[in-house]
Design a protein around this motif. Structure first.
Motif: not given
Length: 652
Positions: A157-168, A178-187, A134-141
């Protein structure tokens, strides 16, 4: 004269408008150069032709802002783009709001300089051949509202940092690897979500259960939420041949004649009769040889650790006495739960995390009780040794230690049952989602966590005589008042000497890397790293410590050596006043703990005393000073005196 004056004024105004128009309608020179560099280095179809002599704002797929000073939108869907996106091209379009490259043949990884597109609102990269994590640059946008990476070859894996995208509002990741567990995305803004047709496993987090089953379809190991419930503790039995639809039993029976069926029935009855007769003869012979039973003394009964607990498992789970014994869920005395193994198997479960010793699940039983079940992996000790270690750990009682409530042992599964701490871990609180909406962890609460964790660890060392062996911020669990409790303690003896060196990366003492043997002094080192983590806000294994491969203690030492002590501390702490002296004092304690020479590290009870000495006069919260030794257990045991080498003074 008035007419001439009016004409002059009108001409002057028109001239100003023309000049203004000439100044504003400028050419986006830098953006144009970046676009031309992109086009020249990426093969494309002939229909995409940009005239370098014309304004970039007139090109196909380009939309500029109102004054043509920068490119706002780049839309190139299905134009035959092939290969990788070159760095230092699209990443220079710093004013970009929309980027659409869907339905091309772009491949490779997303360039790191995409992190410069901080104003981007919508990103469409679906139906390409992109690969890698998963592109590490994208959660910074963090202004993104739409992100579509579907139908590519992304993995990991799908990173927990996806939660940084609060306007998504829309996130599409389907048809990848993608493999591993799903992070808890709370947006709370997320209205469209799809991760179907990947290789994800574990339970669906509660924050995502509002989406339909189609959003998760095609992941064979996902469960819970809109999908069938999870049963994560035991593998499902393989279907019997009779359940195979390709070879139904009734078809086979049709091939047998009536005579054959009669002969089989008579033969089976005869065999069953002879077998029953043989068993009766064996049972009678055994009864004749067996001496009368003599009751065991009470002391002997307590010699087996499993007898110290009270089992509430049902004897008829498997139908036999041996199997029933094997399937006991053993509780420790003084517990607060009253459920059995069957209740646990029916519980809905959610993956909390995968650690170095196993996977932890949040299990909610039918009557509403919530516990944490840790499913251990790579256990090498015998059942007897396992039970002996469980008795030691189950007898440890302290306010700052998460109690072990029960355990289960079988050949294939080893489970531990703990209390569920709803406030989560220090790791999640300290590092999770450092976006604009984050509530920072203030200094008083960091001191509270440091002191209460030190009390729990000192109790383990002094009273329990137990080495923790796995100290890290994800094993420091919190109550709502930020009192901390240590968890996952004392499990290292279950894994023998084959403990992989990757365990507790970033927290390991130098000697543990070589010997793979944990000690009390190694615990002190790990706790020192934990203190540095509280002070710096940096995870010990994160890549932002400058030089590649440098660990957190060495990074702190290098900064302090250059007399840049203020650069060490977490920027979130800079908003608080009159705490500099306390931070430096805690830094000195941490540096003493992470000494490379084990004998130069203080004992854990001494570390606790030094933390309590910081601002001992402030007693309003009951934490900075206590009337007795906090390392004492519930039995009031006083720690024995210990001879040690005093820690070297550290002057940041």
């Amino acid at each position: 004269m008035a007419v001439i004056l009016h004409s002059v004024v009108v001409s002057f105004v028109l001239l100003l408008l023309l000049l203004s128009h000439g100044r504003v309608d400028s050419e986006p020179v830098q953006d144009k150069q970046a676009l031309l560099a992109f086009l020249s280095r990426v093969p494309h179809a002939n229909r995409l032709q940009w005239n370098s002599s014309a304004s970039a704002c007139t090109w196909v797929g380009i939309v500029c802002n109102a004054n043509n000073s920068s490119v706002y939108e780049l839309r190139l869907p299905g134009v035959g783009l092939v290969g990788q996106i070159p760095p230092n091209t699209l990443g220079k379009l710093s004013q970009l709001r929309v980027l659409s490259l869907r339905s091309n043949r772009l491949s490779g990884e997303i360039p790191a300089d995409f992190s410069n597109l901080t104003l981007l609102r919508s990103l469409y990269l679906q139906k390409n051949e992109f690969s890698g994590d998963f592109p590490p640059s994208l959660p910074r946008l963090n202004r993104l509202t739409r992100l579509d990476l579907s139908s590519n070859n992304f993995s990991g894996s799908i990173p927990f940092a996806v939660n940084n995208l609060t306007h998504l509002t829309r996130l599409f990741l389907q048809n990848n690897q993608f493999s591993g567990t799903l992070p808890s995305i709370s947006s709370s803004n997320l209205i469209d979500f799809n991760v179907s047709n990947n290789h994800l496993n574990g339970s669906i987090p509660s924050s995502l259960t509002k989406f339909p089953a189609s959003s998760f379809a095609g992941n064979l190991n996902l469960c819970g939420g809109p999908l069938p419930p999870c049963n994560p503790f035991f593998p499902s039995p393989a279907p019997s041949p009779s359940e195979n639809p390709e070879t139904p039993v009734h078809e086979k029976s049709k091939k047998l004649s009536t005579a054959a069926i009669v002969l089989i029935a008579v033969g089976s009855g005869l065999v069953a009769f002879l077998l029953l007769l043989f068993l009766l003869l064996c049972l009678r012979r055994k009864q004749r040889r067996q001496p009368p039973k003599v009751p065991k003394p009470a002391a002997a009964a307590r010699a087996v650790p499993v007898e110290a607990g009270t089992s509430s498992s049902k004897d008829d789970i498997t139908g036999g006495s041996t199997e029933a014994e094997r399937n006991k869920l053993v509780f420790f005395e003084g517990g607060i739960y009253s459920f059995d193994l069957e209740d646990l198997l029916r519980a809905s479960a959610e993956v909390l995390g995968k650690g170095s010793v196993g996977t932890s699940y949040k299990a909610v039983l039918e009557e509403g009780t919530t516990v944490v079940v840790k499913r251990l992996k790579d256990v090498v000790v015998s059942k007897r040794e396992f039970e002996m270690q469980m008795e030691v750990l189950g007898n440890i009682k302290h306010d700052n230690v998460v109690p072990l409530r029960a355990f289960y042992y079988s050949k294939d599964e080893k489970l531990l049952v703990y209390d569920f701490m709803a406030a989560g871990s220090l790791s999640a609180l300290l590092h999770g989602s450092r976006g604009s909406g984050r509530t920072p962890l203030d200094w008083d609460n960091r001191m509270r966590i440091a002191m209460s964790a030190a009390r729990g660890l000192a109790h383990l060392h002094v009273v329990g005589k137990v080495v923790h062996g796995n100290i890290k911020s994800s094993n420091i669990l919190l109550r709502p008042d930020h009192d901390a409790s240590v968890s996952d303690f004392g499990l290292n003896p279950l894994f023998g000497t084959a403990t992989p060196p990757s365990r507790v990366a970033g927290y390991r003492a130098p000697e543990v890397v070589e010997t793979r043997k944990v000690t009390f002094k190694a615990d002190v080192y790990s706790f020192g790293v934990l203190l540095l983590e509280l002070l710096t806000g940096k995870a010990p294994n994160q890549a932002s410590l400058g030089e590649e491969g440098i660990d957190l203690p060495r990074w702190v030492q290098s900064v302090v050596r250059e007399e840049w002590t203020a650069e060490v501390f977490d920027v979130e702490l800079m908003r608080y006043h009159n705490i500099e002296e306390e931070m430096v004092q805690l830094l000195q304690i941490a540096m003493a703990c992470v000494s490379t020479v084990p004998d130069q590290r203080p004992a854990m009870q001494e570390v606790l005393r030094m933390i309590e000495d910081i601002n001992r006069g402030e007693t309003d919260d009951g934490l900075r000073q206590s009337s007795d030794d906090p390392s004492k257990g519930s039995d009031g045991h006083t720690p024995p005196a210990e001879t040690r080498t005093p820690p070297r003074a550290v002057t940041p």
